[in-house]
Design a protein around this motif. Structure first.
Motif, PDB file in Angstrom:
ATOM      1  N   PRO A   1      37.851  46.975  37.316  1.00  0.00           N
ATOM      2  CA  PRO A   1      36.527  47.611  37.192  1.00  0.00           C
ATOM      3  C   PRO A   1      35.602  46.844  36.252  1.00  0.00           C
ATOM      4  N   GLN A   2      36.181  46.245  35.204  1.00  0.00           N
ATOM      5  CA  GLN A   2      35.368  45.489  34.258  1.00  0.00           C
ATOM      6  C   GLN A   2      34.735  44.261  34.921  1.00  0.00           C
ATOM      7  N   PHE A   3      35.534  43.463  35.641  1.00  0.00           N
ATOM      8  CA  PHE A   3      34.950  42.254  36.213  1.00  0.00           C
ATOM      9  C   PHE A   3      34.005  42.579  37.373  1.00  0.00           C
ATOM     10  N   ILE A   4      34.259  43.689  38.071  1.00  0.00           N
ATOM     11  CA  ILE A   4      33.331  44.084  39.134  1.00  0.00           C
ATOM     12  C   ILE A   4      32.002  44.545  38.528  1.00  0.00           C
ATOM     13  N   ARG A   5      32.066  45.277  37.435  1.00  0.00           N
ATOM     14  CA  ARG A   5      30.844  45.706  36.747  1.00  0.00           C
ATOM     15  C   ARG A   5      30.057  44.476  36.257  1.00  0.00           C
ATOM     16  N   GLN A   6      30.765  43.478  35.773  1.00  0.00           N
ATOM     17  CA  GLN A   6      30.106  42.266  35.294  1.00  0.00           C
ATOM     18  C   GLN A   6      29.404  41.529  36.440  1.00  0.00           C
ATOM     19  N   ILE A   7      30.058  41.471  37.586  1.00  0.00           N
ATOM     20  CA  ILE A   7      29.405  40.852  38.749  1.00  0.00           C
ATOM     21  C   ILE A   7      28.145  41.622  39.116  1.00  0.00           C
ATOM     22  N   ASN A   8      28.258  42.940  39.127  1.00  0.00           N
ATOM     23  CA  ASN A   8      27.130  43.778  39.529  1.00  0.00           C
ATOM     24  C   ASN A   8      25.947  43.669  38.569  1.00  0.00           C
ATOM     25  N   SER A   9      26.231  43.347  37.319  1.00  0.00           N
ATOM     26  CA  SER A   9      25.151  43.217  36.337  1.00  0.00           C
ATOM     27  C   SER A   9      24.656  41.769  36.222  1.00  0.00           C
ATOM     28  N   GLY A  10      25.216  40.892  37.061  1.00  0.00           N
ATOM     29  CA  GLY A  10      24.768  39.504  37.056  1.00  0.00           C
ATOM     30  C   GLY A  10      25.515  38.597  36.106  1.00  0.00           C
ATOM     31  N   ASN A  11      26.548  39.114  35.458  1.00  0.00           N
ATOM     32  CA  ASN A  11      27.318  38.318  34.507  1.00  0.00           C
ATOM     33  C   ASN A  11      28.553  37.739  35.196  1.00  0.00           C
ATOM     34  N   ASP A  12      28.333  36.789  36.103  1.00  0.00           N
ATOM     35  CA  ASP A  12      29.434  36.212  36.873  1.00  0.00           C
ATOM     36  C   ASP A  12      30.398  35.429  35.991  1.00  0.00           C
ATOM     37  N   THR A  13      29.869  34.755  34.988  1.00  0.00           N
ATOM     38  CA  THR A  13      30.725  33.993  34.072  1.00  0.00           C
ATOM     39  C   THR A  13      31.635  34.936  33.289  1.00  0.00           C
ATOM     40  N   GLY A  14      31.086  36.047  32.832  1.00  0.00           N
ATOM     41  CA  GLY A  14      31.898  37.039  32.133  1.00  0.00           C
ATOM     42  C   GLY A  14      32.986  37.593  33.035  1.00  0.00           C
ATOM     43  N   ALA A  15      32.652  37.780  34.316  1.00  0.00           N
ATOM     44  CA  ALA A  15      33.639  38.278  35.278  1.00  0.00           C
ATOM     45  C   ALA A  15      34.786  37.283  35.419  1.00  0.00           C
ATOM     46  N   ALA A  16      34.443  36.004  35.516  1.00  0.00           N
ATOM     47  CA  ALA A  16      35.478  34.972  35.634  1.00  0.00           C
ATOM     48  C   ALA A  16      36.355  34.937  34.386  1.00  0.00           C
ATOM     49  N   ARG A  17      35.727  35.112  33.219  1.00  0.00           N
ATOM     50  CA  ARG A  17      36.498  35.122  31.972  1.00  0.00           C
ATOM     51  C   ARG A  17      37.470  36.305  31.947  1.00  0.00           C
ATOM     52  N   THR A  18      37.016  37.460  32.387  1.00  0.00           N
ATOM     53  CA  THR A  18      37.890  38.641  32.442  1.00  0.00           C
ATOM     54  C   THR A  18      39.085  38.388  33.357  1.00  0.00           C
ATOM     55  N   ILE A  19      38.835  37.751  34.487  1.00  0.00           N
ATOM     56  CA  ILE A  19      39.904  37.471  35.459  1.00  0.00           C
ATOM     57  C   ILE A  19      40.901  36.472  34.884  1.00  0.00           C
ATOM     58  N   TYR A  20      40.385  35.344  34.394  1.00  0.00           N
ATOM     59  CA  TYR A  20      41.272  34.287  33.908  1.00  0.00           C
ATOM     60  C   TYR A  20      42.024  34.679  32.634  1.00  0.00           C
ATOM     61  N   ALA A  21      41.467  35.577  31.864  1.00  0.00           N
ATOM     62  CA  ALA A  21      42.164  36.033  30.659  1.00  0.00           C
ATOM     63  C   ALA A  21      43.471  36.728  31.023  1.00  0.00           C
ATOM     64  N   ALA A  22      43.537  37.270  32.234  1.00  0.00           N
ATOM     65  CA  ALA A  22      44.742  37.978  32.682  1.00  0.00           C
ATOM     66  C   ALA A  22      45.583  37.151  33.644  1.00  0.00           C
ATOM     67  N   ASN A  23      44.940  36.274  34.426  1.00  0.00           N
ATOM     68  CA  ASN A  23      45.636  35.565  35.503  1.00  0.00           C
ATOM     69  C   ASN A  23      45.035  34.175  35.658  1.00  0.00           C
ATOM     70  N   TYR A  24      45.806  33.150  35.298  1.00  0.00           N
ATOM     71  CA  TYR A  24      45.285  31.784  35.368  1.00  0.00           C
ATOM     72  C   TYR A  24      45.083  31.298  36.806  1.00  0.00           C
ATOM     73  N   PHE A  25      45.699  31.951  37.763  1.00  0.00           N
ATOM     74  CA  PHE A  25      45.498  31.612  39.171  1.00  0.00           C
ATOM     75  C   PHE A  25      44.523  32.611  39.800  1.00  0.00           C
ATOM     76  N   GLY A  26      43.472  32.933  39.054  1.00  0.00           N
ATOM     77  CA  GLY A  26      42.533  33.959  39.500  1.00  0.00           C
ATOM     78  C   GLY A  26      41.887  33.681  40.836  1.00  0.00           C
ATOM     79  N   ASN A  27      41.519  32.428  41.089  1.00  0.00           N
ATOM     80  CA  ASN A  27      40.871  32.100  42.354  1.00  0.00           C
ATOM     81  C   ASN A  27      41.875  32.125  43.496  1.00  0.00           C
ATOM     82  N   VAL A  28      43.008  31.480  43.295  1.00  0.00           N
ATOM     83  CA  VAL A  28      44.053  31.458  44.320  1.00  0.00           C
ATOM     84  C   VAL A  28      44.495  32.878  44.675  1.00  0.00           C
ATOM     85  N   CYS A  29      44.752  33.694  43.660  1.00  0.00           N
ATOM     86  CA  CYS A  29      45.251  35.039  43.928  1.00  0.00           C
ATOM     87  C   CYS A  29      44.221  35.912  44.638  1.00  0.00           C
TER      88      CYS A  29
END
Length: 441
Positions: free
Chosen positions: A55-83
């Motif tokens: 929900p956090q990274f989706i909220r960040q995308i919706n507010s235009g903070n795509d970089t923050g969304a990517a940071r939230t994803i990668y902080a938990a999963n280094y294969f964020g794009n692949v997964c």
């Protein structure tokens, strides 16, 4: 009649293997992110093995903070794009979405995840980096999801990390064993390059560690050794005729396909042996390469297959036919495959038994065995004091990943026996912290 024409160019291959989860544009991402209910105690987070705050990274995308969304994803999963592309999101995060309870299409979490991470990969923006050097070093054997994730986490903790990879490219089965319609080679390698630029670990390609002498040198040089070796070749079935031309393992077939695309040739009639997700991929790929007929043969009933329902539906959608309650007993032909001799089976109290006198031959000119992968027990036997369980899996502490040889740690398929990419990445991150605790004593 073939569902697809045989691809002869890279463009035709790309058309036949069009991405199942194409990257969203900005408009699509805004619309889809606006549908999220941002649930408190969100079930999608619980369903994600890496625990991404969805929900956090989706909220960040919706507010235009795509970089923050990517940071939230990668902080938990280094294969964020692949997964975001290869995870079975249909049964994990998206399968847990509350919209399913209302018979409404769940949020496309995987595609939103890929949207944010693709954008930051292309920008090259620095989100993470190595921690303060602590003067200690760790060797990682295997540059698959487990090995690379461990390398990233260890670098963040200040360790020097050397990754030893037997093949010429990183990411393991992500580039050598995942169906091309799930993710492209370019996307996979772009994420690997991005991670290495962020964390600065060293990767030694074409550097197989295969002898006791080589292991001894690592033991002397490094404080700890991480085993991210995955699994081996396709299991042999022990059938007569198994060594005939055009009888191959699914792992080997998919690896060849990922590396050589339209140059790979399939038979006109292909029989795939197995009922797991790899069997579904091999069958679907055969159809997309232009096979006239593809049959999926499994020794149990359709409802007993190990594959996810959506994977079977995907195979059926490209013309694959099912042949159930049959067991192969011989690969027919002279030097080349000409068919498979089967015997019909029945299941009683969960056990499969053959029906006497029910043998028949199904003609074909190619057989793909999707019958599981062998454990790398021969290599593991070179490590003193390393215990394996009854199935050939590495025995390790569930919380630290430490094996019965305290210098060695493990994660991924060699430990869990074969799971998803996201499981390997989550385990490896935990194990890296286990290494840190061990070396900090």
């Amino acid at each position: 009649m073939a569902e697809f024409s045989t691809p002869t160019t890279e463009q035709q291959f790309a058309e036949n293997f069009a991405q199942l989860k194409p990257v969203m544009n900005r408009t699509e991402a805004l619309y889809e992110s606006s549908r999220c209910l941002f649930c408190f105690d969100a079930p999608c987070i619980k369903a994600c093995p890496s625990g991404i705050d969805i929900p956090q990274f989706i909220r960040q995308i919706n507010s235009g903070n795509d970089t923050g969304a990517a940071r939230t994803i990668y902080a938990a999963n280094y294969f964020g794009n692949v997964c975001g592309k290869v995870c079975p999101t249909e049964v994990l995060c998206e399968g847990a979405c509350v919209y399913n309870l209302q018979e409404v299409k769940p949020i496309e979490i995987g595609r939103l995840q890929s949207f944010a991470t693709t954008k930051v990969i292309k920008s090259g923006e620095k989100l993470f980096g190595p921690g303060v050097a602590n003067g200690k070093s760790v060797a990682v054997i295997g540059a698959g999801p487990a090995g690379i994730s461990a390398a990233c986490e260890l670098r963040s903790l200040g360790y020097e990390v050397d990754v030893f990879e037997a093949k010429a490219q990183p990411s393991g089965l992500t580039i050598y064993g995942v169906a091309p319609y799930k993710i492209t080679n370019e996307e996979t390698l772009a994420e690997m390059a991005y991670l290495q630029s962020q964390f600065g670990y060293n990767v030694h390609f074409n550097s197989a560690i295969s002898s006791r002498n080589e292991l001894a040198k690592l033991e002397e040089k490094y404080g700890a050794i991480f085993l991210g070796i995955g699994l081996g070749k396709t299991n042999e079935l022990g059938l007569p005729g198994e060594n005939k031309i055009n009888c191959t393992g699914a792992v080997e077939f998919i690896s060849e396909l990922r590396q050589h695309h339209h140059e790979v040739v399939v038979g006109r009639k292909v029989i795939v042996l197995g009922g797991g997700n790899t069997a579904m991929d091999a069958a679907s790929e055969s159809s997309r390469l232009g096979a006239d007929h593809v049959i999926l043969a499994y020794r149990r009933g359709k409802e007993e297959m190990g594959a996810y329902d959506f994977e079977y539906d995907l195979a059926k959608g490209v013309g694959v036919k099912g042949l159930f309650n049959v067991a192969p007993i011989e690969i027919m032909g002279n030097s080349c495959v000409s068919g498979v001799k089967f015997i019909r089976t029945a299941t009683t109290d969960g056990k499969v038994h053959e029906i006497a006198g029910s043998e028949f031959i199904e003609p074909c000119d190619m057989v793909i065995k999707a019958t599981g992968q062998a454990k790398q027990t021969e290599f593991l036997s070179l490590i003193p004091g390393l215990a394996l369980d009854g199935k050939g899996r590495i025995t390790a502490n569930a919380h630290t990943g430490q094996t019965t040889n305290p210098q060695y740690f493990a994660s991924g398929d060699a430990w869990n026996g074969g799971a998803e990419v996201v499981n390997a990445t989550a385990e490896a991150k935990l194990t890296a912290r286990g290494i840190h605790a061990y070396l900090s004593k």
